[in-house]
Motif scaffolding. Sequence first.
Motif, mmCIF file in Angstrom:
data_model
loop_
_atom_site.group_PDB
_atom_site.id
_atom_site.type_symbol
_atom_site.label_atom_id
_atom_site.label_comp_id
_atom_site.label_asym_id
_atom_site.label_seq_id
_atom_site.Cartn_x
_atom_site.Cartn_y
_atom_site.Cartn_z
ATOM 1 N N ALA A 227 2.366 2.490 17.969
ATOM 2 C CA ALA A 227 3.082 3.150 19.061
ATOM 3 C C ALA A 227 4.456 3.576 18.568
ATOM 4 O O ALA A 227 4.987 3.020 17.608
ATOM 5 N N ALA A 228 5.022 4.571 19.220
ATOM 6 C CA ALA A 228 6.373 5.034 18.915
ATOM 7 C C ALA A 228 6.944 5.676 20.174
ATOM 8 O O ALA A 228 6.205 6.206 21.001
ATOM 9 N N PHE A 229 8.277 5.621 20.284
ATOM 10 C CA PHE A 229 8.937 6.147 21.477
ATOM 11 C C PHE A 229 9.774 7.376 21.152
ATOM 12 O O PHE A 229 10.369 7.473 20.075
ATOM 13 N N LEU A 230 9.814 8.295 22.114
ATOM 14 C CA LEU A 230 10.659 9.480 22.043
ATOM 15 C C LEU A 230 11.884 9.218 22.896
ATOM 16 O O LEU A 230 11.809 8.512 23.902
ATOM 17 N N HIS A 231 13.001 9.790 22.517
ATOM 18 C CA HIS A 231 14.241 9.526 23.256
ATOM 19 C C HIS A 231 14.175 10.169 24.640
ATOM 20 O O HIS A 231 13.754 11.321 24.784
ATOM 21 N N PRO A 232 14.597 9.436 25.675
ATOM 22 C CA PRO A 232 14.524 9.979 27.043
ATOM 23 C C PRO A 232 15.382 11.218 27.282
ATOM 24 O O PRO A 232 15.098 11.982 28.194
ATOM 25 N N GLU B 233 -4.032 11.239 18.479
ATOM 26 C CA GLU B 233 -4.934 10.876 17.380
ATOM 27 C C GLU B 233 -4.206 10.071 16.306
ATOM 28 O O GLU B 233 -4.727 9.094 15.807
ATOM 29 N N SER B 234 -3.009 10.519 15.939
ATOM 30 C CA SER B 234 -2.231 9.854 14.894
ATOM 31 C C SER B 234 -0.762 9.836 15.298
ATOM 32 O O SER B 234 -0.145 10.893 15.444
ATOM 33 N N VAL B 235 -0.221 8.637 15.463
ATOM 34 C CA VAL B 235 1.200 8.530 15.819
ATOM 35 C C VAL B 235 2.063 9.099 14.700
ATOM 36 O O VAL B 235 3.001 9.851 14.955
ATOM 37 N N GLU B 236 1.733 8.784 13.440
ATOM 38 C CA GLU B 236 2.526 9.290 12.315
ATOM 39 C C GLU B 236 2.572 10.811 12.285
ATOM 40 O O GLU B 236 3.634 11.399 12.152
ATOM 41 N N MET C 299 -3.398 15.454 23.804
ATOM 42 C CA MET C 299 -2.717 14.330 24.425
ATOM 43 C C MET C 299 -3.272 14.091 25.817
ATOM 44 O O MET C 299 -3.623 15.029 26.512
ATOM 45 N N ARG C 300 -3.317 12.839 26.175
ATOM 46 C CA ARG C 300 -3.657 12.477 27.546
ATOM 47 C C ARG C 300 -2.821 11.262 27.924
ATOM 48 O O ARG C 300 -2.407 10.505 27.051
ATOM 49 N N VAL C 301 -2.587 11.101 29.218
ATOM 50 C CA VAL C 301 -1.843 9.916 29.655
ATOM 51 C C VAL C 301 -2.714 8.705 29.379
ATOM 52 O O VAL C 301 -3.885 8.658 29.774
ATOM 53 N N ASP C 302 -2.164 7.735 28.685
ATOM 54 C CA ASP C 302 -2.872 6.502 28.358
ATOM 55 C C ASP C 302 -2.524 5.417 29.361
ATOM 56 O O ASP C 302 -3.393 4.797 29.938
ATOM 57 N N LEU D 60 11.334 7.868 29.411
ATOM 58 C CA LEU D 60 10.982 7.325 28.104
ATOM 59 C C LEU D 60 9.499 7.604 27.877
ATOM 60 O O LEU D 60 8.654 7.236 28.697
ATOM 61 N N ILE D 61 9.194 8.297 26.776
ATOM 62 C CA ILE D 61 7.815 8.652 26.442
ATOM 63 C C ILE D 61 7.383 7.819 25.241
ATOM 64 O O ILE D 61 8.103 7.713 24.249
ATOM 65 N N GLU D 62 6.196 7.232 25.362
ATOM 66 C CA GLU D 62 5.591 6.494 24.257
ATOM 67 C C GLU D 62 4.396 7.278 23.764
ATOM 68 O O GLU D 62 3.665 7.881 24.558
ATOM 69 N N LEU D 63 4.190 7.268 22.467
ATOM 70 C CA LEU D 63 2.973 7.796 21.854
ATOM 71 C C LEU D 63 2.173 6.598 21.382
ATOM 72 O O LEU D 63 2.745 5.664 20.804
ATOM 73 N N CYS D 64 0.881 6.587 21.616
ATOM 74 C CA CYS D 64 0.064 5.472 21.136
ATOM 75 C C CYS D 64 -1.276 6.003 20.655
ATOM 76 O O CYS D 64 -1.727 7.071 21.069
ATOM 77 N N GLU D 65 -1.897 5.229 19.767
ATOM 78 C CA GLU D 65 -3.230 5.570 19.307
ATOM 79 C C GLU D 65 -4.248 4.850 20.174
ATOM 80 O O GLU D 65 -3.917 3.900 20.878
ATOM 81 N N ARG D 66 -5.479 5.300 20.125
ATOM 82 C CA ARG D 66 -6.554 4.716 20.925
ATOM 83 C C ARG D 66 -6.642 3.214 20.666
ATOM 84 O O ARG D 66 -6.530 2.742 19.548
ATOM 85 N N GLU D 67 -6.879 2.488 21.733
ATOM 86 C CA GLU D 67 -7.001 1.036 21.655
ATOM 87 C C GLU D 67 -8.377 0.665 21.127
ATOM 88 O O GLU D 67 -9.380 1.263 21.498
ATOM 89 N N GLN D 68 -8.394 -0.331 20.251
ATOM 90 C CA GLN D 68 -9.664 -0.861 19.759
ATOM 91 C C GLN D 68 -10.314 -1.651 20.887
ATOM 92 O O GLN D 68 -9.638 -2.286 21.668
ATOM 93 N N GLU D 69 -11.620 -1.602 20.963
ATOM 94 C CA GLU D 69 -12.334 -2.364 22.004
ATOM 95 C C GLU D 69 -12.095 -3.845 21.778
ATOM 96 O O GLU D 69 -12.138 -4.342 20.667
ATOM 97 N N SER D 70 -11.779 -4.558 22.872
ATOM 98 C CA SER D 70 -11.553 -5.991 22.770
ATOM 99 C C SER D 70 -12.507 -6.723 23.684
ATOM 100 O O SER D 70 -13.123 -6.140 24.560
ATOM 101 N N GLY D 71 -12.571 -7.988 23.486
ATOM 102 C CA GLY D 71 -13.513 -8.793 24.256
ATOM 103 C C GLY D 71 -12.923 -9.436 25.484
ATOM 104 O O GLY D 71 -13.024 -10.633 25.648
#
Length: 142
Positions: free
Chosen positions: A112-117, A82-85, A1-4, A124-135
């Motif tokens: 993305a998904a949230f954990l209860h504070p 790596e995987s939110v699920e 995990m790393r801070v996104d 409030l903690i969110e888990l997210c997967e890597r963002e796809q490169e956008s233009g």
Amino acid sequence: MRVDHIGIAVKNLDSAIKYYREGLGLELLRVEEVPKEDIRVAILKAGEVTLELMEPCQNLGVVAKFISKRGEGIHHISFQVESVEDTLRLLKERGVALVDETPRTGAGGRKAAFLHPRASSGVLIELCEREQESGGINSNAG
């Protein structure tokens, strides 16, 4: 995990963008709407982390509720996984209180998904997967 990213609830997105760009010199990556969450979002680069400024669109969603109760400020801290699920399954097995048992679609179309504070000292903690490169900046933010 790393801070996104760090999610910050704001009343006026344009004013907040101006402060973070002109005042702090951060780079604006894009602006977009997340209709399911009733927010307009600006993503700014702050070194290895991004800031996610969130403005309620119609004062109906959780960000509007947050601002009405607590005012503007830090809404959540997001960790990239790596995987939110898979992470949700593991945390559920460990007894961590979840807001979301299945991922939702967040800014950038990411899972993305949230954990209860209550599980993290009121944060409030969110888990997210890597963002796809956008233009670049999404100009259809309304």
